[in-house]
Write a protein that holds these residues in place. Structure first.
Motif, short mmCIF file in Angstrom:
data_model
loop_
_atom_site.label_atom_id
_atom_site.label_comp_id
_atom_site.label_asym_id
_atom_site.label_seq_id
_atom_site.Cartn_x
_atom_site.Cartn_y
_atom_site.Cartn_z
N THR A 170 6.26 11.69 8.72
CA THR A 170 5.29 10.68 8.29
C THR A 170 4.28 10.53 9.41
OG1 THR A 170 6.92 9.46 6.99
CG2 THR A 170 4.94 8.27 7.63
N SER A 173 0.26 -1.27 -2.82
CA SER A 173 0.76 -0.01 -2.28
C SER A 173 0.77 1.04 -3.39
CB SER A 173 2.15 -0.19 -1.69
OG SER A 173 3.07 -0.56 -2.66
N ASN A 223 1.24 0.54 3.38
CA ASN A 223 2.36 -0.33 3.01
C ASN A 223 3.28 0.29 1.95
OD1 ASN A 223 0.43 -0.54 1.06
ND2 ASN A 223 0.49 -2.77 0.90
N TYR A 224 3.05 1.54 1.56
CA TYR A 224 3.93 2.22 0.61
C TYR A 224 5.23 2.57 1.35
CZ TYR A 224 5.15 5.08 -3.40
OH TYR A 224 5.77 5.59 -4.52
N PRO A 225 6.38 2.17 0.85
CA PRO A 225 7.65 2.40 1.56
C PRO A 225 7.97 3.89 1.74
CG PRO A 225 7.93 0.82 -0.24
CD PRO A 225 6.56 1.40 -0.39
N ASN A 226 8.41 4.24 2.96
CA ASN A 226 8.75 5.64 3.25
C ASN A 226 9.87 6.16 2.36
OD1 ASN A 226 6.81 6.20 5.16
ND2 ASN A 226 8.11 5.66 6.89
N VAL A 227 10.81 5.31 2.01
CA VAL A 227 11.91 5.72 1.13
C VAL A 227 11.36 6.20 -0.21
CG1 VAL A 227 13.93 4.90 -0.13
CG2 VAL A 227 13.59 4.20 2.24
N LEU A 228 10.42 5.46 -0.77
CA LEU A 228 9.81 5.86 -2.04
C LEU A 228 8.96 7.10 -1.87
CD1 LEU A 228 8.75 2.45 -3.62
CD2 LEU A 228 10.73 3.87 -4.16
#
Length: 101
Positions: A52, A2, A77-82
Motif C-alpha cells: 500500500t 471512501s 479512508n478506504y480500509p486496507n482489508v477491503l
C-alpha cells in the motif's frame, strides 16, 4: 466518502496494462496519482508482492503473482482489508477467465 477510483491489471516484467482503465474522475490530484500509477507499473518487479502506497488523499494498493499485478487507486479512508479483498477477487477472476498457462 471512501471508494475505489481506478483498477488495473498489469504485466509485471514490462508494466504493460492488460486491462482498460476504469477511472472517470478528472481532478488534478487524480491526474497526479495516475502519473505515479504509471511510473509504479514500470517498477513492479522491484517492489514487494503486496503493498500500500499513500499519495496525498489517495492510496495505491497492489498485489503481484504469477507475473501479473493487480493495482487499484482508492481514497485514503478506504480500509486496507477491503482493498486487498477486492484485489484478491480481481486476481481470482482474472486467473479464472484467462488461463495463466
Amino acid at each position: 466518502m471512501s471508494m475505489i477510483l481506478s483498477a488495473s491489471v498489469i504485466r509485471v516484467r514490462d508494466g504493460l496494462p492488460l486491462s482498460a482503465s476504469t477511472d472517470y474522475e478528472q481532478s488534478t490530484g487524480m491526474q497526479e496519482c495516475r502519473k505515479y500509477f504509471k511510473m509504479l507499473s514500470r517498477k513492479l518487479a522491484q517492489l514487494p508482492d503486496r503493498c500500500t502506497l499513500k499519495t496525498g488523499h489517495y492510496n495505491i494498493n497492489f498485489i503481484s503473482s504469477l507475473g501479473v499485478s493487480y493495482m487499484m487507486l482508492c481514497t485514503e479512508n478506504y480500509p486496507n482489508v477491503l482493498a486487498f479483498s477486492f484485489l484478491d477477487e480481481l486476481q481470482k477472476e482474472f486467473i479464472t477467465t484467462y488461463n495463466m498457462m
